[in-house]
Design a protein around this motif. Structure first.
Motif, mmCIF file in Angstrom:
data_model
loop_
_atom_site.group_PDB
_atom_site.id
_atom_site.type_symbol
_atom_site.label_atom_id
_atom_site.label_comp_id
_atom_site.label_asym_id
_atom_site.label_seq_id
_atom_site.Cartn_x
_atom_site.Cartn_y
_atom_site.Cartn_z
ATOM 1 N N GLU A 57 1.069 -1.124 0.022
ATOM 2 C CA GLU A 57 -0.102 0.067 -0.072
ATOM 3 C C GLU A 57 0.893 1.186 0.207
ATOM 4 O OE1 GLU A 57 -2.889 2.579 3.017
ATOM 5 O OE2 GLU A 57 -2.960 0.172 3.298
ATOM 6 N N LEU A 58 1.825 1.267 0.814
ATOM 7 C CA LEU A 58 2.577 2.484 1.016
ATOM 8 C C LEU A 58 3.547 2.596 -0.334
ATOM 9 C CD1 LEU A 58 3.923 2.492 4.725
ATOM 10 C CD2 LEU A 58 1.764 3.641 3.606
ATOM 11 N N ALA A 59 4.201 1.387 -0.895
ATOM 12 C CA ALA A 59 5.040 1.637 -2.168
ATOM 13 C C ALA A 59 3.885 2.151 -3.347
ATOM 14 C CB ALA A 59 5.248 0.141 -2.623
ATOM 15 N N ALA A 60 2.823 1.832 -3.386
ATOM 16 C CA ALA A 60 1.727 2.702 -4.265
ATOM 17 C C ALA A 60 2.168 2.252 -5.574
ATOM 18 C CB ALA A 60 1.371 4.134 -4.002
ATOM 19 N N GLY A 61 2.516 1.094 -6.081
ATOM 20 C CA GLY A 61 2.867 0.848 -7.052
ATOM 21 C C GLY A 61 4.227 0.946 -7.579
ATOM 22 N N GLY A 62 5.229 1.512 -6.583
ATOM 23 C CA GLY A 62 6.474 2.072 -6.838
ATOM 24 C C GLY A 62 7.248 0.668 -6.313
ATOM 25 N N LYS A 63 8.496 0.852 -6.161
ATOM 26 C CA LYS A 63 9.463 -0.130 -5.243
ATOM 27 C C LYS A 63 9.080 -0.207 -4.145
ATOM 28 C CE LYS A 63 13.342 0.308 -8.672
ATOM 29 N NZ LYS A 63 14.819 0.705 -8.969
ATOM 30 N N GLU A 64 8.954 -1.493 -3.615
ATOM 31 C CA GLU A 64 8.983 -1.848 -2.213
ATOM 32 C C GLU A 64 9.958 -1.803 -1.354
ATOM 33 O OE1 GLU A 64 7.023 -5.893 -1.730
ATOM 34 O OE2 GLU A 64 5.366 -5.248 -3.191
ATOM 35 N N ASP A 65 11.180 -1.645 -1.978
ATOM 36 C CA ASP A 65 12.479 -1.407 -1.024
ATOM 37 C C ASP A 65 12.416 0.092 -0.557
ATOM 38 O OD1 ASP A 65 13.140 -0.099 -3.434
ATOM 39 O OD2 ASP A 65 14.808 -1.723 -3.861
ATOM 40 N N SER A 66 11.623 0.964 -1.297
ATOM 41 C CA SER A 66 11.615 2.359 -0.843
ATOM 42 C C SER A 66 10.992 2.376 0.482
ATOM 43 C CB SER A 66 10.792 3.433 -1.699
ATOM 44 O OG SER A 66 9.539 2.562 -1.812
ATOM 45 N N VAL A 67 10.198 1.339 1.053
ATOM 46 C CA VAL A 67 9.528 1.281 2.283
ATOM 47 C C VAL A 67 10.380 0.621 3.300
ATOM 48 C CG1 VAL A 67 7.207 0.506 3.522
ATOM 49 C CG2 VAL A 67 7.356 1.227 0.960
ATOM 50 N N GLY A 68 10.328 1.438 4.497
ATOM 51 C CA GLY A 68 11.324 0.784 5.597
ATOM 52 C C GLY A 68 10.642 -0.007 6.462
ATOM 53 N N VAL A 69 11.237 -1.088 6.817
ATOM 54 C CA VAL A 69 10.336 -1.990 8.041
ATOM 55 C C VAL A 69 11.351 -2.373 9.010
ATOM 56 C CG1 VAL A 69 9.605 -4.565 8.241
ATOM 57 C CG2 VAL A 69 9.256 -3.154 5.941
ATOM 58 N N GLN A 70 11.061 -1.971 10.131
ATOM 59 C CA GLN A 70 11.550 -2.410 11.297
ATOM 60 C C GLN A 70 10.999 -3.517 11.969
ATOM 61 O OE1 GLN A 70 11.885 0.749 14.129
ATOM 62 N NE2 GLN A 70 12.664 -0.406 16.009
ATOM 63 N N ARG A 71 11.857 -4.824 12.367
ATOM 64 C CA ARG A 71 11.420 -5.832 13.106
ATOM 65 C C ARG A 71 11.387 -5.700 14.349
ATOM 66 N NH1 ARG A 71 9.424 -9.503 15.937
ATOM 67 N NH2 ARG A 71 9.535 -11.804 15.483
ATOM 68 N N TYR A 72 10.538 -5.542 15.300
ATOM 69 C CA TYR A 72 10.570 -5.473 16.933
ATOM 70 C C TYR A 72 10.782 -6.745 17.562
ATOM 71 C CZ TYR A 72 8.707 -0.661 16.786
ATOM 72 O OH TYR A 72 8.677 0.525 16.566
ATOM 73 N N LYS A 73 12.085 -6.990 17.956
ATOM 74 C CA LYS A 73 12.427 -8.249 18.649
ATOM 75 C C LYS A 73 12.254 -8.173 20.321
ATOM 76 C CE LYS A 73 15.749 -9.923 15.225
ATOM 77 N NZ LYS A 73 16.988 -10.492 14.860
ATOM 78 N N GLY A 74 12.245 -7.029 20.650
ATOM 79 C CA GLY A 74 12.139 -6.841 22.164
ATOM 80 C C GLY A 74 11.405 -5.593 22.352
ATOM 81 N N LEU A 75 10.673 -5.532 23.409
ATOM 82 C CA LEU A 75 9.693 -4.738 23.962
ATOM 83 C C LEU A 75 10.764 -3.454 24.379
ATOM 84 C CD1 LEU A 75 7.450 -6.477 26.589
ATOM 85 C CD2 LEU A 75 6.557 -5.703 24.555
ATOM 86 N N GLY A 76 11.842 -3.811 24.900
ATOM 87 C CA GLY A 76 13.003 -2.594 25.096
ATOM 88 C C GLY A 76 13.381 -1.750 23.825
ATOM 89 N N GLU A 77 12.835 -2.309 22.679
ATOM 90 C CA GLU A 77 13.053 -1.322 21.275
ATOM 91 C C GLU A 77 12.464 -0.272 21.203
ATOM 92 O OE1 GLU A 77 13.655 -3.962 17.933
ATOM 93 O OE2 GLU A 77 14.890 -5.447 19.174
#
Length: 652
Positions: free
Chosen positions: A573-593
Motif C-alpha cells: 500500500e505504501l509503495a503505491a505501485g513503486g518499488k517496495e524497497d523504498s518502504v522501511g521495515v523495522q522488526r521489533y524483537k524486544g519490548l525494550g526497542e
C-alpha cells in the motif's frame, strides 16, 4: 464398531416432541442461551448440534458422526441415527422436524421414554443454532425417504418436503453463523478437535470424524482426524498422562450400573506433584465438580487410609495426612449418567443431585479396596507417594506462611520493583508482568499511572511443573507476583486454595518479547497460574499483551503491523505501485526497542491495544498441554513444535 439398534421404536414420533415456548428472545439476547457471542458462543453452536447426535449414540442408535468445517466457515454435522421425526405434530399442525428446528424447548429430551439420558437437557439446542444462523439446512433420512427444510435466521423458507427415496437413516445439519450476531465467525480447528476427542473417550465405540475443508495440503487433501476409542476412560487417562512418568502401569477402572446411575471412573498415579481431576455428567464437563466428585474423593480418602492403616505403612509417619495428600499425582476422569441432573454453581456446571454422591462413593470404595488387596506392590507405591505428599504439604504450608508473614512485617508488603497505580479499585486496575528491566522502564514511563501498575520480571521464573510446591515460594519472581497481586493461600474448603478477597487487580497482563525467550517466559508464567492460581484464569483476569511485530515507514507515515500478512499488505500500500524497497521495515524483537510513547500507543492504551484473554476450554487438554510443554519428556514436545511450527515465528 458398536452394535446399532436398527429399528425405529414406534414411540419415537411427532407426539414425543413437546412444545414449551417460542424462539423470539434468542436473537435479542443470545448470550442468555449460549453464554456469549464471542468465540466461545460461536463454538457452542457446534456443541449443540453434535450433542444431538451423541444423544442418539447414548441410546444405541448411532455410531458414526462426521463434523466438517466448510470453506465459508459453515459447519456440517452428519450422523447415522434415527433421524429427527418428520410426521405431523398433533398440537402444532406442522412437521415435527420444523417444530424441533424453530421452537425453543421443543424436543424429545423431555420424554423419558425417548431419551433415558441426554446431554442436551434444555431442548434449546438446535433451535437456538437455527435462530443464530444466517442459513441452516437440515436433511433427514428416515422411513425410506429423504426430507429437507431450509431456514433463514430461524424462519423456514418452505415447508418440510420429500426430495427422494433413501435407504439411509440419520440427520445432516449444515449452518452458517450469523454475522449480525457474532463479531468473529471463524472456527478454530483445535477447539473443535479437543471437544470431539473428549466425546470419543466418553462414548467408546463411536467414530467421530473431523474435516477442515479450509486447510488443504499440496495434493488438495483436506485436514482431517478420526477420533475413536475402544477403551473409553482408561484411554482418556492415558492420553492426559501420556507426557508424565507413571507410578502404576495401568489405570484403575471402575464401572457400575447398579441402581439407576451408570458410573465410570478411571484413575492413575504419576510422579508429578499435582492432581488432575476431570468430571462429566451426561458428557457435559462439570468444571465446578459437584456431588459425583465429592463421592469419589470421599471414597478415595477412606479406602486408601483404611488400607494404609491396616497394612501398617503409616506407623512411622508423625504427620497428619489429609485428603489432598491422597490426590497428589492422581489423574482421574469421572463420568456419570443422570436421568434428571440438577446443576448449580456460577456457571451451572456443578452437579447438585445428592443421591449421586452415595452411588459414586459406594462404587469407587468397593472396586478400589479390591484393587489394593489384589495389587500389593502398586498399593505400596501409592501409599509411599501419599506419605511424601504429606511431608511436602507441611513444608509448603510453612513456605506459604513465611511469604505471607514477610508481607505483613514489611508494612505494605509490596515488592520494591513494583510501580503501583494510584487507584485502589481492583475492577479498573491492571498489573503488567513485563519481561526485563529495560521493557519495564519503558512501560513505567509510558503507562497511565492512575490504573496501570508495572512489575518487571528478571529472567525466567521457576518451572513449577518440575518443582515441589515448597520450592516455588523460594523463587524471588514468584514471591513478587504473589505479593503484588495481594492474594493468599488457604480457604475454609482447601488449604491450598486461592483466597482472592484482597486481589488488587482484575486485569493481569503478561507482556513479553515476541521471540523464543519471550514465548518461554510467557509459558512459564501461565504454567504457574494454571497450577497454583487457576481461579484467576477461570474468573477471566489473565490476559496476554500483543505488541506489534513491525513498524513500516515511508516518509513521515508510520504504520504498525501485528502479522506477516499485515506487513506485506501495508508495504504494498505504501509503495503505491513503486518499488517496495523504498518502504522501511523495522522488526521489533524486544519490548525494550520501543520508546515509552510507542509502547503506550501500540500495546498499553486501552482504546487502541489488543489483548488476548486466557481461558480454559478443556481442563483435560490444558493439563496435557502444560505437562507436555514443561515436563521432562522431550519427544512429545518436539512433535508438538514440529506440528505447530508453521504458526510460530522463530528469530535466530
Amino acid at each position: 464398531m458398536s452394535e446399532v439398534k436398527d429399528k425405529v421404536p414406534a414411540d419415537y414420533s411427532a407426539n414425543n416432541i413437546q412444545v414449551l415456548e417460542g424462539l423470539e428472545a434468542v436473537r435479542k439476547r443470545p448470550a442468555m442461551y449460549i453464554g456469549d457471542v464471542g468465540v466461545k458462543g460461536l463454538h457452542h453452536l457446534v456443541w449443540e448440534v453434535v450433542d444431538n447426535s451423541i444423544d442418539e449414540a447414548l441410546g444405541g442408535y448411532c455410531d458414526d458422526i462426521k463434523v466438517s468445517v466448510l470453506e465459508d466457515n459453515s459447519i456440517e454435522v452428519i450422523d447415522n441415527g434415527r433421524g429427527i421425526p418428520t410426521d405431523m405434530h398433533e398440537k402444532e399442525k406442522r412437521s415435527a422436524l420444523e417444530v424441533v428446528m424453530t421452537v425453543l424447548h421443543a424436543g424429545g429430551k423431555f420424554d423419558k421414554n425417548t431419551y433415558k439420558v441426554s446431554g442436551g437437557l434444555h431442548g434449546v439446542g438446535v433451535s437456538c443454532v437455527n435462530a443464530l444462523s444466517e442459513m441452516l439446512h437440515v436433511t433427514v433420512y428416515r422411513d425410506g425417504k429423504m426430507f429437507e427444510q431450509e431456514y433463514e435466521r430461524g424462519g423456514p423458507k418452505y415447508p418440510v418436503r420429500v426430495v427422494g427415496d433413501s435407504d439411509r437413516k440419520g440427520t445432516t445439519v449444515r449452518f452458517l453463523p450469523d454475522k449480525q450476531i457474532f463479531p468473529i465467525t471463524e472456527y478454530n480447528y483445535e477447539t473443535i478437535a479437543t471437544r470431539l476427542r473428549e466425546l470419543s473417550f466418553l462414548n467408546p465405540g463411536i467414530r467421530i470424524t473431523l474435516t477442515d475443508l479450509r486447510d488443504k495440503d499440496e495434493q488438495g487433501e483436506a485436514k482431517h482426524e478420526v477420533f475413536f476409542s475402544q477403551g473409553g476412560l482408561r484411554e482418556f487417562v492415558e492420553y492426559i498422562d501420556s507426557t508424565r512418568e507413571k507410578l502404576i502401569a495401568q489405570p484403575i477402572y471402575i464401572e457400575s450400573d447398579k441402581g439407576e446411575i451408570p458410573i465410570q471412573v478411571a484413575m492413575s498415579y504419576n510422579t508429578s506433584y499435582t492432581e488432575n481431576l476431570v468430571s462429566y455428567v451426561n458428557n457435559i464437563n462439570t468444571h465446578e465438580g459437584g456431588t459425583h466428585v465429592a463421592g469419589f474423593r470421599r471414597a478415595l480418602t477412606r479406602t486408601l487410609k483404611a488400607y494404609a492403616d491396616k497394612s501398617g505403612l503409616l506407623e512411622k509417619v508423625k504427620l497428619d495426612i489429609s485428603g489432598d495428600d491422597f490426590r497428589e499425582g492422581l489423574t482421574s476422569v469421572i463420568s456419570v449418567k443422570v436421568a434428571e441432573p440438577q446443576f448449580e454453581g456460577q456457571t451451572k456446571t456443578k452437579l447438585g443431585n445428592s443421591d449421586v454422591m452415595g452411588a459414586v462413593d459406594a462404587a469407587v470404595g468397593e472396586v478400589l479396596q479390591y484393587y489394593l488387596e489384589e495389587h500389593p506392590r502398586e498399593a505400596k507405591l501409592i501409599v509411599n507417594k501419599v506419605i511424601l505428599a504429606a511431608q511436602a504439604r507441611h513444608a509448603a504450608r510453612k513456605a506459604r506462611e513465611m511469604v505471607q508473614r514477610k508481607n505483613v512485617l514489611s508494612g505494605t508488603g509490596l515488592p520494591g520493583k513494583l510501580a503501583d497505580c494510584s487507584s485502589t479499585d481492583p475492577s479498573i486496575c491492571e498489573l503488567y508482568l513485563v519481561e526485563g528491566d529495560s521493557a519495564g522502564g519503558s512501560a513505567k514511563q509510558g503507562r497511565n499511572r492512575n490504573f496501570q501498575a508495572i512489575l518487571p520480571l528478571r529472567g525466567k521464573i521457576l518451572n513449577v511443573e518440575k518443582a515441589q510446591e515448597h520450592r516455588i515460594y523460594d523463587n524471588e519472581e514468584i514471591k513478587n507476583m504473589i505479593t503484588a497481586l495481594g492474594v493468599t493461600f488457604g480457604t475454609p474448603e482447601d488449604e491450598k486454595g486461592l483466597n482472592m478477597n484482597k486481589l488488587r487487580y482484575h486485569k493481569i497482563i503478561i507482556m513479553t518479547d515476541a521471540d523464543v525467550d519471550g514465548s518461554h517466559i510467557r509459558t512459564l508464567i501461565l504454567t504457574f497460574f494454571f497450577r497454583y492460581m487457576k481461579d484467576l484464569i477461570e474468573n477471566g483476569y489473565v490476559y496476554i499483551a500483543l505488541p506489534p511485530l513491525y513498524l513500516v515507514k515511508k516518509g513521515r507515515e508510520e504504520r504498525y503491523c501485528w502479522t506477516e500478512e499485515e506487513r506485506e499488505a501495508i508495504v504494498k500500500e505504501l509503495a503505491a505501485g513503486g518499488k517496495e524497497d523504498s518502504v522501511g521495515v523495522q522488526r521489533y524483537k524486544g519490548l525494550g526497542e520501543m520508546n515509552p510513547e510507542q509502547l503506550w500507543s501500540t500495546t498499553m492504551d486501552p482504546s487502541k491495544r489488543s489483548l488476548k484473554q486466557v481461558s480454559i476450554e478443556s481442563a483435560a487438554e490444558a493439563d496435557h498441554l502444560f505437562s507436555m510443554l514443561m515436563g521432562d519428556e522431550v519427544a512429545p514436545r518436539r512433535e508438538f513444535i514440529e506440528k505447530n511450527a508453521k504458526y510460530a515465528r522463530v528469530d535466530i
